[in-house]
Design a protein around this motif. Structure first.
Motif, PDB file in Angstrom:
ATOM      1  N   LEU A 267       0.835  -1.190   0.000  1.00  0.00           N
ATOM      2  CA  LEU A 267       0.000   0.000   0.000  1.00  0.00           C
ATOM      3  C   LEU A 267       0.873   1.243   0.000  1.00  0.00           C
ATOM      4  CD1 LEU A 267      -3.014   0.018   0.083  1.00  0.00           C
ATOM      5  CD2 LEU A 267      -2.909   0.587   2.499  1.00  0.00           C
ATOM      6  N   ALA A 268       1.926   1.204   0.826  1.00  0.00           N
ATOM      7  CA  ALA A 268       2.809   2.356   0.940  1.00  0.00           C
ATOM      8  C   ALA A 268       3.468   2.654  -0.396  1.00  0.00           C
ATOM      9  CB  ALA A 268       3.866   2.093   2.018  1.00  0.00           C
ATOM     10  N   SER A 269       3.902   1.592  -1.079  1.00  0.00           N
ATOM     11  CA  SER A 269       4.575   1.860  -2.344  1.00  0.00           C
ATOM     12  C   SER A 269       3.565   2.352  -3.370  1.00  0.00           C
ATOM     13  CB  SER A 269       5.320   0.619  -2.829  1.00  0.00           C
ATOM     14  OG  SER A 269       4.486  -0.192  -3.594  1.00  0.00           O
ATOM     15  N   ALA A 270       2.304   1.891  -3.250  1.00  0.00           N
ATOM     16  CA  ALA A 270       1.270   2.374  -4.158  1.00  0.00           C
ATOM     17  C   ALA A 270       1.009   3.859  -3.941  1.00  0.00           C
ATOM     18  CB  ALA A 270      -0.009   1.580  -3.959  1.00  0.00           C
ATOM     19  N   SER A 271       1.228   4.323  -2.691  1.00  0.00           N
ATOM     20  CA  SER A 271       0.964   5.738  -2.450  1.00  0.00           C
ATOM     21  C   SER A 271       2.218   6.572  -2.670  1.00  0.00           C
ATOM     22  CB  SER A 271       0.410   5.948  -1.047  1.00  0.00           C
ATOM     23  OG  SER A 271       1.077   5.124  -0.137  1.00  0.00           O
ATOM     24  N   GLY A 272       3.195   6.026  -3.365  1.00  0.00           N
ATOM     25  CA  GLY A 272       4.318   6.815  -3.818  1.00  0.00           C
ATOM     26  C   GLY A 272       5.466   6.905  -2.838  1.00  0.00           C
ATOM     27  N   ILE A 273       5.448   6.101  -1.791  1.00  0.00           N
ATOM     28  CA  ILE A 273       6.588   6.108  -0.863  1.00  0.00           C
ATOM     29  C   ILE A 273       7.693   5.261  -1.477  1.00  0.00           C
ATOM     30  CG2 ILE A 273       7.360   5.312   1.400  1.00  0.00           C
ATOM     31  CD1 ILE A 273       4.587   5.922   2.447  1.00  0.00           C
ATOM     32  N   ASP A 274       8.928   5.746  -1.351  1.00  0.00           N
ATOM     33  CA  ASP A 274      10.071   4.996  -1.851  1.00  0.00           C
ATOM     34  C   ASP A 274      10.420   3.929  -0.805  1.00  0.00           C
ATOM     35  OD1 ASP A 274      12.485   4.011  -2.658  1.00  0.00           O
ATOM     36  OD2 ASP A 274      13.596   5.857  -2.275  1.00  0.00           O
ATOM     37  N   VAL A 275       9.810   2.738  -0.960  1.00  0.00           N
ATOM     38  CA  VAL A 275       9.941   1.708   0.070  1.00  0.00           C
ATOM     39  C   VAL A 275      11.395   1.316   0.277  1.00  0.00           C
ATOM     40  CG1 VAL A 275       9.346  -0.654   0.694  1.00  0.00           C
ATOM     41  CG2 VAL A 275       7.617   0.839  -0.265  1.00  0.00           C
ATOM     42  N   ASP A 276      12.131   1.153  -0.812  1.00  0.00           N
ATOM     43  CA  ASP A 276      13.534   0.770  -0.676  1.00  0.00           C
ATOM     44  C   ASP A 276      14.324   1.820   0.090  1.00  0.00           C
ATOM     45  OD1 ASP A 276      14.265  -1.724  -1.425  1.00  0.00           O
ATOM     46  OD2 ASP A 276      14.294  -1.275  -3.574  1.00  0.00           O
ATOM     47  N   GLY A 277      14.006   3.084  -0.193  1.00  0.00           N
ATOM     48  CA  GLY A 277      14.683   4.172   0.511  1.00  0.00           C
ATOM     49  C   GLY A 277      14.389   4.119   1.995  1.00  0.00           C
ATOM     50  N   VAL A 278      13.118   3.895   2.324  1.00  0.00           N
ATOM     51  CA  VAL A 278      12.738   3.820   3.739  1.00  0.00           C
ATOM     52  C   VAL A 278      13.480   2.676   4.422  1.00  0.00           C
ATOM     53  CG1 VAL A 278      10.850   3.200   5.277  1.00  0.00           C
ATOM     54  CG2 VAL A 278      10.499   4.927   3.525  1.00  0.00           C
ATOM     55  N   ILE A 279      13.521   1.528   3.743  1.00  0.00           N
ATOM     56  CA  ILE A 279      14.182   0.369   4.349  1.00  0.00           C
ATOM     57  C   ILE A 279      15.666   0.639   4.558  1.00  0.00           C
ATOM     58  CG2 ILE A 279      14.815  -2.041   3.935  1.00  0.00           C
ATOM     59  CD1 ILE A 279      12.085  -2.412   2.654  1.00  0.00           C
ATOM     60  N   ARG A 280      16.264   1.349   3.602  1.00  0.00           N
ATOM     61  CA  ARG A 280      17.680   1.689   3.743  1.00  0.00           C
ATOM     62  C   ARG A 280      17.899   2.549   4.985  1.00  0.00           C
ATOM     63  NH1 ARG A 280      18.698   2.784  -1.444  1.00  0.00           N
ATOM     64  NH2 ARG A 280      17.951   4.921  -1.266  1.00  0.00           N
ATOM     65  N   ILE A 281      17.007   3.533   5.153  1.00  0.00           N
ATOM     66  CA  ILE A 281      17.133   4.400   6.330  1.00  0.00           C
ATOM     67  C   ILE A 281      16.952   3.588   7.604  1.00  0.00           C
ATOM     68  CG2 ILE A 281      15.990   6.271   7.560  1.00  0.00           C
ATOM     69  CD1 ILE A 281      15.493   7.508   4.776  1.00  0.00           C
ATOM     70  N   VAL A 282      15.985   2.673   7.577  1.00  0.00           N
ATOM     71  CA  VAL A 282      15.744   1.838   8.756  1.00  0.00           C
ATOM     72  C   VAL A 282      16.995   1.030   9.102  1.00  0.00           C
ATOM     73  CG1 VAL A 282      14.519  -0.216   9.528  1.00  0.00           C
ATOM     74  CG2 VAL A 282      13.250   1.711   8.608  1.00  0.00           C
ATOM     75  N   TRP A 283      17.658   0.498   8.093  1.00  0.00           N
ATOM     76  CA  TRP A 283      18.876  -0.274   8.361  1.00  0.00           C
ATOM     77  C   TRP A 283      19.963   0.612   8.957  1.00  0.00           C
ATOM     78  CZ3 TRP A 283      20.148  -5.143   8.958  1.00  0.00           C
ATOM     79  CH2 TRP A 283      19.294  -6.132   8.444  1.00  0.00           C
ATOM     80  N   VAL A 284      20.130   1.824   8.383  1.00  0.00           N
ATOM     81  CA  VAL A 284      21.179   2.700   8.893  1.00  0.00           C
ATOM     82  C   VAL A 284      20.867   3.106  10.323  1.00  0.00           C
ATOM     83  CG1 VAL A 284      22.250   4.956   8.627  1.00  0.00           C
ATOM     84  CG2 VAL A 284      21.834   3.535   6.612  1.00  0.00           C
ATOM     85  N   VAL A 285      19.629   3.560  10.565  1.00  0.00           N
ATOM     86  CA  VAL A 285      19.258   4.006  11.909  1.00  0.00           C
ATOM     87  C   VAL A 285      19.319   2.833  12.889  1.00  0.00           C
ATOM     88  CG1 VAL A 285      17.359   4.887  13.306  1.00  0.00           C
ATOM     89  CG2 VAL A 285      17.842   5.908  11.086  1.00  0.00           C
TER      90      VAL A 285
END
Ligand SMILES: Nc1ncnc2c1ncn2[C@@H]1O[C@H](COP(=O)(O)OP(=O)(O)OP(=O)(O)O)[C@@H](O)[C@H]1O
Ligand SMILES: [Mg+2]
Lengths: 326, 316, 419
Positions: C305-323
């Motif tokens: 759903l998130a990716s359908a609403s234009g969120i860059d899912v891969d980008g978010v996951i990358r940030i989650v890994w870094v944080v």
């Protein structure tokens, strides 16, 4: 470099009782994970219960071998029930975390000084082998040939261990072809669908947990017979090694865990022998012999990753019939 | 009563163009929400289920008539699947009681509900992918001796029964045109074929009540027709069918009775033609599609997407 | 009472019989030696009884006039080293880590084990004071657990992965701090900062090299989890390969405690709690108030759903890994002070408690992880009031199983939908 000794030592592992124990434990895990889809990360706990149940029964209570065997099996059935009642209704990953936690609880309880008089705490237990040796029908002397030559006790132990492994394999093979096995495999695929068809999924999962756990427990006894029972042997790493074997051979197969265990131990022994001698010979100046020992753990870890990524069905697995290709 | 209608139905698999024979005279009194039925097979009373603050299902009283095809319709999120889950023991309600064939089902686990003869299928098909089509079918059979762990080790105890089940499964597969696939993994079937397999599998246990959650969703029109025939066939064999469907053409075509849900409540009941004219039904669907053809809809998904967009945009 | 007296008598006997022996006279026939130096405020402690046990071997000795002791052992494996507190001078006790330490050999044949001594009185603390003290300690532990648990939870929420290699991300932070502060001699605050940044880079690297390609490949969550187990095993022994099996201390560990009424805390403990609280507040702000944080929660809720609403899912996951990795690194540094000590498997020792915390809170809910962590931290520390301290982790794990029995979805978790 003494290649003869390296190959000889590696060949010894092919039929060693330790290899048999790992094969049996992996077979139990195949029932859990490969056939039922249960993520049991507590196989080390089942093995510890087998080893300690057997040793304590003999040392503290003076039970005969069969009595000690039954105590170990009984302990693991109770352990499976305690584990299963809260978790078998939950999502798969909860079971993983709870089983790993429960196995650690078991190990810590065997390690703590509080029960040292019975468990020997961190030192563990030894001196429980006479009862098993007394059952040996073989006369004194040595049997076998080449690297497989052993004294009477060790030969007897190998015969018993591998007979149990073969019996267990036939048992698993037969039961997985039956309607019971069909329900079990159905649960692996989608337990709600199986429930909707009128099967008591919870009871089946419990049966599977107990069955595979008992195999692990017997493996624990075989594992304990050539050595002492020391709690640090039953760490989570043991479970991971058994997973490595299972994945190597193929998760939903009967032969996979057995051949997987043989390959695993032969390769590991070969590798350790090679590195140790290479370090001695000065071939690897950047490495000490202890680092060589650690290298094999690193290798097992990397192997687990590579198998899962590149050959998830293992050596014997049919590409399609595999729990986690979904 | 419905008996004469049932016996009048053809016993052979009907040809796709066959005109279904509707069962009438199912209810007592006015066709209003929660009205009594002449011979109910399933009766629910005060069944309520909430998720946090959301009341997904709140049904005062509803009865499903025996030996007929009943459609359960309603807009997305009306609570149809949740009601299915509750009635089949897959979910526990906050309150309420319900009976199947006169036996109370409250607190009865899902597998036991299924054994009583109330079998369901799922909105998202649950084919057991890495079992063969035949194994999928065999799993559906009732009372198998070999499913007991200890008897499983003695094949002579269950071999004959297994053969009987196999023959029965083959017969059903032939009817559903899946017999050529019987040794393939279910994972290799197409979406529509999986729906067929799931239905065929449910029939292996000779159920009394078949509950189908959107059996036609995602199935191509040609297959839809044959699925409809299969459903009609179930009725002619004396089974009761309760199914969820969004396509009003289908509902009107095969259903004998329609129950309409909206926001967890039963808002209307009646004969498929009358119920469409009921203002409560039009109200229930209002704002989404005001015509009768509700067809497929992605509106819920779209709505959720825009909700998330809003959530993110309130920053700017 | 009688038991106590006999025990005391036995100990005195032991002290006497060992008194004449020199430190280097025990177990000299063996190749491997465990040794140490017992000092308090720079003063050598004479005649302190030390015993070693493990692997069926047992030996004891006492310290010599220089405070030194050494015991030979037959094998390179794990031993338990016990300092008999009764043989310490009045007013001196073991302050940190307890009087029983584990020792295992690394690359060398000698292993040194040192106890932290401090001023204090034993067993005269009232139950209430002990309780308060344990409570504060538990809170401290819970907060540092939370730092790691939130990362585990966010990664689980966004990718479905139960990341066993989180343990090694925790260890990484502590090891890097050790390298930069002790080996390179940088000030500790700078070393910690560098370690956290490097941890973040590790998270980025792991995601880029392993997890992102696997996601692309469409590998399911259970194989992913097994990959993380393999990674954990490989990294853990890689650390041991390079750093050996010994435990080292970060600068400032073992600082003397300050007294606040019944509570005794070292400045490090206070700094640790302060840092945890500030960072956790920061994470909460990030998740609740920033755009990226909201996107993270949206992905956690429903990735497609998130990716359908234009969120860059891969980008978010990358940030989650870094944080997540940076938080884990920080947690490792604090854990190194809490235990105390840096060792190759320190993260793995904590991992189960982190998982227990995350599971307690409900898999995949960040705030659940926080609550779960505090519960686990408090429970582990408080339980030592009643059960032997070598069983304190047992209690926390038992609680995990009990909670799942009564609240299967965890404290803050949601039930899953069927059908
Ligand atoms: N497990 C759950 N947790 C939270 N909310 C839920 C859960 N299951 C259902 N719901 C909510 O309950 C409401 C009813 O859902 P349900 O699936 O029953 O609708 P439906 O009528 O089957 O819809 P559709 O026609 O789209 O299948 C929805 O708002 C849904 O979001
Ligand atoms: Mg639905």
């Amino acid at each position: 470099m003494d290649w003869g000794a390296i190959f000889g030592n590696a060949a010894v592992e092919l039929i060693s009782p330790t290899t048999a124990a790992y094969a049996l434990a992996a077979l139990g895990l195949a029932v859990h994970f490969g056939y039922t889809g249960l993520l049991n990360f507590g196989q080390a706990g089942f093995m510890a219960l087998g080893a300690y149940g057997y040793a304590i029964s003999i040392l503290t209570f003076g039970f005969p071998v069969w009595g000690a065997f039954l105590v170990g099996v009984g302990a693991s059935v109770i352990f499976a029930l305690i584990l299963g009642i809260p978790t078998l209704r939950l999502r798969a990953d909860y079971l993983a975390i709870v089983t790993i936690a429960a196995a650690e609880i078991v190990r810590l309880l065997f390690t703590t000084n509080t029960f040292a008089s019975v468990t020997g705490s961190a030192n563990g237990l030894s001196g429980y082998k006479n009862e098993f040796a007394a059952l040996n029908p073989l006369a004194e002397g040595s049997y076998g040939f080449g690297p497989f030559e052993n004294n009477a006790y060790d030969t007897w132990l190998r015969i018993v261990a591998w007979s149990i492994v073969i019996l267990a394999a036939l048992f698993v093979w037969q039961i997985m072809r039956s309607p019971w096995g069909r329900v079990i495999k159905g649960i692996r695929e989608d337990e709600d669908a199986v429930r909707a068809l009128g099967k008591n999924v919870y009871a089946y999962k419990m049966q599977s947990l107990i069955f595979g756990g008992v195999l692990g427990t017997i493996a624990g006894m075989i594992f304990a017979l050539p050595r002492a029972v020391v709690p640090s042997n039953y760490q989570t790493t043991l479970t991971f090694f058994i997973y490595a074997i299972l994945l190597l051979g193929g998760a939903a197969t009967v032969l996979g865990p057995i051949i997987g265990s043989m390959i695993f131990w032969v390769l590991l022994s070969f590798f350790s022998g090679f590195i140790a001698r290479a370090v001695e010979a000065g071939w690897l100046p950047f490495m000490t012999s202890i680092q060589g020992g650690q290298l094999r753990f690193i290798l097992v870890g990397v192997a687990i990753m590579l198998i899962v990524i590149f050959r998830p069905q293992g050596i014997f697995g049919n590409k399609k019939e595999l729990a986690f290709v979904r | 009563m419905s008996d004469n209608a049932v016996s009048a139905a053809p016993l052979e698999p009907p040809v796709p163009t066959q005109k279904p024979i509707k069962t009438t005279g199912l209810h007592i009194g006015e066709a209003e929400p929660g009205c009594r039925k002449v011979d109910p097979i399933l009766i629910a009373d005060g069944v309520r289920r909430t998720f946090g603050g959301l009341t997904a299902v709140d049904v005062d009283h509803v009865e499903v008539p025996r030996g007929a095809i009943t459609a359960l319709i309603g807009p997305n999120g009306a609570g149809k699947t949740t009601l299915f889950n509750l009635l089949t023991g897959f979910d526990k309600p906050d309150a309420g009681k319900w009976t199947f064939d006169g036996r109370s089902l409250a607190g009865v686990p899902a597998y036991r509900v299924a054994r009583m003869g109330q079998i369901r299928t799922f909105q998202l098909t649950k084919a057991l992918g890495l079992l063969t089509v035949m194994d999928n079918m065999l799993l559906g059979a009732k009372g198998q001796t070999g499913e007991n762990m200890f008897r499983a080790l003695m094949p002579f105890l269950w071999r004959n029964q297994e053969e009987e089940n196999r023959a029965k499964a083959l017969d059903l597969l032939t009817r559903f045109k899946l017999d050529t696939k019987k040794d393939d993994y279910a994972a290799s079937l197409s979406g529509g074929q999986r729906k067929l397999l799931e239905m065929a599998r449910a029939l292996m246990s000779d159920p009394t009540l078949v509950m189908l959650d959107e059996p036609m969703a995602g199935v191509n029109p040609a297959l839809t027709q044959s699925l409809l025939d299969h459903i009609l066939n179930l009725k002619s064999e004396g089974m009761t069918v309760l199914f969820v469907e969004h396509d009003m053409h289908m509902v009107r075509h095969i259903a004998d009775w329609v129950i309409v849900m909206a926001e967890g409540h039963v808002v209307a009941e009646g004969d498929p033609h009358e119920v469409m004219r009921n203002p409560a039904v039009i109200d229930a669907y209002l704002g989404q599609h005001h015509d009768e053809d509700l067809g497929e809809d992605q509106s819920a998904e779209a709505e959720n997407v825009s909700a998330i967009k809003e959530l993110l945009d309130d920053e700017r | 009472m009688i038991l106590f007296v006999t025990l005391l008598a036995a100990l005195t006997m032991a002290t006497f019989s060992g008194g004449s022996a020199h430190a280097d006279e025990v177990g000299t026939e063996f190749d491997f030696t465990i040794s140490g130096n017992v000092q308090f405020n720079g003063e050598a402690q004479d005649g302190v009884a030390i015993s070693v046990s493990g692997n069926g071997y047992e030996a004891d000795t006492v310290t010599d006039a220089d405070g030194r002791w050494a015991i030979g052992v037959p094998e390179k494996s794990t031993y338990e080293v016990t300092l008999d507190e009764d043989t310490l001078p009045k007013g001196v006790v073991v302050t940190k880590g307890g009087n029983v330490l584990e020792a295992d050999f690394g690359l060398t044949d000698r292993r040194s084990v040192n106890f932290f001594l401090g001023e204090g009185v034993r067993n005269t603390v009232s139950f209430f004071d002990q309780f308060v003290n344990r409570f504060v300690n538990g809170l401290n532990f819970g907060l540092l657990l939370a730092l790691a648990a939130i990362g585990v939870s966010l990664i689980f929420g966004t990718t479905g992965l139960s990341n066993f290699a989180h343990a090694e991300m925790i260890t990484f932070g502590a090891l890097m701090t050790l390298v930069f502060s002790v080996s390179f001699g940088l000030p500790i605050w700078l070393a910690i900062l560098i370690a956290i940044v490097l941890s973040g880079c590790l998270g980025y690297g792991l995601d880029a090299v392993i997890w992102k390609p696997l996601r692309r490949k469409g590998v399911a969550v259970i194989p992913l989890m097994i990959v993380s187990i393999g990674l954990s095993l490989a990294l853990r022994y890689l650390y041991q390969y390079f750093f050996g099996g010994s435990t080292s201390q970060l600068p400032g560990a073992g600082m003397t405690d300050l007294k606040f009424g019944p509570i005794s805390l070292s400045p490090i403990d206070m700094a640790s709690m302060g840092i945890s609280i500030v960072v956790l507040l920061g994470v909460a702000y990030f998740l609740l108030r920033t755009r990226i944080g909201k996107a993270t929660r949206a992905v956690s809720d429903n990735p497609s759903l998130a990716s359908a609403s234009g969120i860059d899912v891969d980008g978010v996951i990358r940030i989650v890994w870094v944080v997540g990795a940076a938080l884990a690194g920080l947690s490792g540094v604090l854990w190194a002070y809490f235990r105390p000590g840096v060792s190759w498997d320190m993260g793995f020792q904590m991992l189960l408690l982190v998982f227990a915390a995350v599971t307690l809170g409900g898999l995949g809910t960040a705030f659940g992880a926080l609550i779960g962590s505090i519960v686990v931290g408090l429970f582990v520390e408080l339980s030592t009031l009643w059960i032997p301290s070598d069983m304190k982790y047992v209690g926390a794990l038992v609680v995990l199983i009990l909670v799942l029995l009564f609240r299967p979805q965890g404290i803050l978790g949601r039930k899953e939908r069927i059908g």
